[in-house]
Design an enzyme around this catalytic site. Sequence first.
Site, short mmCIF file in Angstrom:
data_model
loop_
_atom_site.label_atom_id
_atom_site.label_comp_id
_atom_site.label_asym_id
_atom_site.label_seq_id
_atom_site.Cartn_x
_atom_site.Cartn_y
_atom_site.Cartn_z
N ASN A 9 -4.70 87.48 -7.50
CA ASN A 9 -3.91 86.82 -6.46
C ASN A 9 -4.33 87.39 -5.11
OD1 ASN A 9 -1.97 85.78 -4.78
ND2 ASN A 9 -0.25 86.88 -5.70
N LYS A 11 -3.56 86.43 -2.21
CA LYS A 11 -2.50 86.30 -1.18
C LYS A 11 -3.11 85.82 0.15
CE LYS A 11 0.09 89.84 -3.57
NZ LYS A 11 1.15 90.84 -3.51
N HIS A 100 6.20 83.46 -7.45
CA HIS A 100 5.90 84.85 -7.08
C HIS A 100 7.10 85.40 -6.30
CE1 HIS A 100 4.05 88.33 -5.24
NE2 HIS A 100 3.09 88.24 -6.14
N GLU A 102 7.29 87.10 -3.74
CA GLU A 102 7.18 86.93 -2.28
C GLU A 102 7.62 85.52 -1.88
OE1 GLU A 102 3.09 88.18 -1.98
OE2 GLU A 102 3.69 90.20 -2.53
N GLU A 172 6.37 90.50 -13.27
CA GLU A 172 6.01 91.38 -12.15
C GLU A 172 7.26 92.07 -11.61
OE1 GLU A 172 2.09 89.97 -10.22
OE2 GLU A 172 3.74 88.92 -9.27
N GLY A 178 2.46 95.87 -4.97
CA GLY A 178 1.90 96.36 -3.71
C GLY A 178 2.40 97.74 -3.31
N SER A 218 0.72 96.57 -9.09
CA SER A 218 -0.16 97.74 -8.91
C SER A 218 -1.04 98.03 -10.12
CB SER A 218 0.66 98.98 -8.51
OG SER A 218 1.34 98.74 -7.29
C1 PEP Z 1 1.04 90.52 -7.06
O1 PEP Z 1 1.52 90.38 -5.96
O2 PEP Z 1 0.95 89.55 -7.84
C2 PEP Z 1 0.60 91.86 -7.44
C3 PEP Z 1 0.60 92.18 -8.69
O3 PEP Z 1 0.22 92.70 -6.42
P1 PEP Z 1 -0.36 94.20 -6.55
O4 PEP Z 1 -1.32 94.20 -7.69
O5 PEP Z 1 -1.00 94.48 -5.25
O6 PEP Z 1 0.82 95.06 -6.84
#
Ligand code: PEP
Length: 255
Positions: A9, A11, A100, A102, A172, A178, A218
Amino acid sequence: MRQKIVAGNWKMNKNWQDAVALASEIVNIFQDEIPASSHVKAILNPPFLYLSAIKKLLPENKNLFLGAQNCYNKASGAFTGEISAEMLASVGVQYTIIGHSERREYFGETSQMLAQKTDILLANNITPIFCCGEALDIREKGTHLEYVAQQLTEGVFHLSETDFQKIVIAYEPIWAIGTGKTATSAQAQEMHAYLRGHIAKKYGENIAQNTSILYGGSCNPQNAKELFSQTDVDGGLIGGASLKSRDFIEIVKSF
Ligand code: PEP
């Protein structure tokens, strides 16, 4: 056997030149280093603007696919600035991330909207990657398992058995996105097993066993192997680490 998937992703990152460079690097390394016999599917989810160009870079007959990061929940019409599932399909998009955290948090996306997005993607032969996950306060209260299961109920349990088998789930935990803070493999396994059980109650054991549930939060080349070795973890949705070609490929190789 359940499909193993690693989706990147991107973003709202990368300008045009950098996005094309990243996709080209991933394609080249993938072709050189991932054996043709590999069963892991890798999905690139760049910003909308770059989808068409990146589609042209992806080789045919390889386990490399194109995904979007979102779509609108209506088919077409006067929705200035939005992108429809039909538009995505017309440029060759095969997967789309929806729900997601976000999007849920910053753009007010509700379960009802996500149910509509799921339907509209499936109607356009695009596989939804349906995201779910709890915030830290919910985990601290100890209600995270039921909370995330409820997100699935509200977002995708209206689907027929046939349609449910076409979707991918991504768990997630918001506190791990993040932040550099990863769920432990035991925490990921506990949630994934719980969600699989929840799916089994609704759609039966067979469908539940065939549903791919990805972990996101992460995930990186150092922890992917341990996470992906868990019985119910079928791959990853990768944010930050998907912006570096070498890291992304190493995660794909972690199976
Ligand atoms: C995400 O936003 O889908 C995600 C998993 O981000 P990160 O790997 O940076 O935590």
